[in-house]
Write an enzyme that holds these catalytic residues in place. Sequence first.
Site, PDB file in Angstrom:
ATOM      1  N   HIS A 187       0.847  -1.210   0.000  1.00  0.00           N
ATOM      2  CA  HIS A 187       0.000   0.000   0.000  1.00  0.00           C
ATOM      3  C   HIS A 187       0.879   1.255   0.000  1.00  0.00           C
ATOM      4  O   HIS A 187       0.626   2.214  -0.719  1.00  0.00           O
ATOM      5  CB  HIS A 187      -0.900   0.025   1.249  1.00  0.00           C
ATOM      6  N   LYS A 235     -18.707  -6.244   7.919  1.00  0.00           N
ATOM      7  CA  LYS A 235     -17.414  -6.915   7.693  1.00  0.00           C
ATOM      8  C   LYS A 235     -16.649  -7.040   9.000  1.00  0.00           C
ATOM      9  O   LYS A 235     -16.678  -6.126   9.822  1.00  0.00           O
ATOM     10  CB  LYS A 235     -16.609  -6.069   6.690  1.00  0.00           C
ATOM     11  N   ARG A 250      -2.216  -6.138  -8.563  1.00  0.00           N
ATOM     12  CA  ARG A 250      -1.141  -7.122  -8.393  1.00  0.00           C
ATOM     13  C   ARG A 250      -1.175  -8.222  -9.437  1.00  0.00           C
ATOM     14  O   ARG A 250      -0.146  -8.773  -9.790  1.00  0.00           O
ATOM     15  CB  ARG A 250      -1.238  -7.771  -7.001  1.00  0.00           C
TER      16      ARG A 250
HETATM   17  P1  ADP Z   1      -9.840  -3.710  -0.220  1.00  0.00           P
HETATM   18  O1  ADP Z   1     -10.501  -4.361   0.945  1.00  0.00           O
HETATM   19  O2  ADP Z   1     -10.563  -2.507  -0.738  1.00  0.00           O
HETATM   20  O3  ADP Z   1      -9.399  -4.621  -1.329  1.00  0.00           O
HETATM   21  P2  ADP Z   1      -7.061  -3.572   0.589  1.00  0.00           P
HETATM   22  O4  ADP Z   1      -6.606  -2.888   1.818  1.00  0.00           O
HETATM   23  O5  ADP Z   1      -6.923  -5.052   0.538  1.00  0.00           O
HETATM   24  O6  ADP Z   1      -8.541  -3.074   0.417  1.00  0.00           O
HETATM   25  O7  ADP Z   1      -6.316  -2.980  -0.675  1.00  0.00           O
HETATM   26  C1  ADP Z   1      -6.417  -1.627  -1.044  1.00  0.00           C
HETATM   27  C2  ADP Z   1      -5.771  -1.437  -2.431  1.00  0.00           C
HETATM   28  O8  ADP Z   1      -4.383  -1.718  -2.354  1.00  0.00           O
HETATM   29  C3  ADP Z   1      -6.328  -2.357  -3.539  1.00  0.00           C
HETATM   30  O9  ADP Z   1      -6.387  -1.622  -4.735  1.00  0.00           O
HETATM   31  C4  ADP Z   1      -5.266  -3.435  -3.643  1.00  0.00           C
HETATM   32  O10 ADP Z   1      -5.248  -4.031  -4.923  1.00  0.00           O
HETATM   33  C5  ADP Z   1      -4.006  -2.623  -3.380  1.00  0.00           C
HETATM   34  N1  ADP Z   1      -2.880  -3.427  -2.918  1.00  0.00           N
HETATM   35  C6  ADP Z   1      -2.819  -4.242  -1.851  1.00  0.00           C
HETATM   36  N2  ADP Z   1      -1.596  -4.824  -1.729  1.00  0.00           N
HETATM   37  C7  ADP Z   1      -0.863  -4.368  -2.790  1.00  0.00           C
HETATM   38  C8  ADP Z   1       0.474  -4.611  -3.266  1.00  0.00           C
HETATM   39  N3  ADP Z   1       1.295  -5.454  -2.643  1.00  0.00           N
HETATM   40  N4  ADP Z   1       0.875  -3.959  -4.384  1.00  0.00           N
HETATM   41  C9  ADP Z   1       0.010  -3.122  -5.028  1.00  0.00           C
HETATM   42  N5  ADP Z   1      -1.249  -2.860  -4.650  1.00  0.00           N
HETATM   43  C10 ADP Z   1      -1.683  -3.467  -3.542  1.00  0.00           C
END
Ligand code: ADP
Length: 159
Positions: free
Chosen positions: A19, A43, A92
């Site tokens: 992130h 959730k 990803r």
């Molecule tokens: P959500 O519950 O909305 O999916 P997340 O916290 O899992 O929220 O992810 C938020 C954003 O960060 C999403 O767009 C996800 O694809 C992106 N993301 C998460 N991990 C990575 C990573 N390692 N590299 C790039 N983007 C990432």
Amino acid sequence: MKEKIAVFPGSFDPFTLGHENIVQRALVLFDKIIIALGENSSKKYFFDIEKRYRMIHNLYKDNSQIEVDVFKGLTVDFCKEKGAHFLLRGLRNSSDFNYESTIAMLNNKMGGGIETVFLITDPGLSFYSSTVVRDFLKAGKDCSSFLAPAVWKEILNEV
Ligand code: ADP
């Protein structure tokens, strides 16, 4: 010229280096990035909203280009409230793409033309996910290599 504001929405349960990398790389694209913690009452989260907020706030408290906020309800309504015309998301793999493309189209339609900007993951961070970190934490593992020091410190205060 109008300020370019992007909302980066997510659960961030917890906020990982994946992130952080997306935020860092997006700073040259936008005047302001609002990291927006979604609070969905149906959730179940690993870290409560206060904790997730603190982790991210501590990380960016000295950066005036980055704001951290919490929202309930539709992301597009939050964007409108904040005057943001862009959504920021990370990709990803193809599963991320399949899911995200549908949401981006919906948000564009429902949000009066809001554009989602996708950044492809840094290859070295493509396997970083909040799910992996949560599983490792439950198993009592050191997760410091997946997280910014400020986030890891905040987690150590609790786990
Ligand atoms: P959500 O519950 O909305 O999916 P997340 O916290 O899992 O929220 O992810 C938020 C954003 O960060 C999403 O767009 C996800 O694809 C992106 N993301 C998460 N991990 C990575 C990573 N390692 N590299 C790039 N983007 C990432």
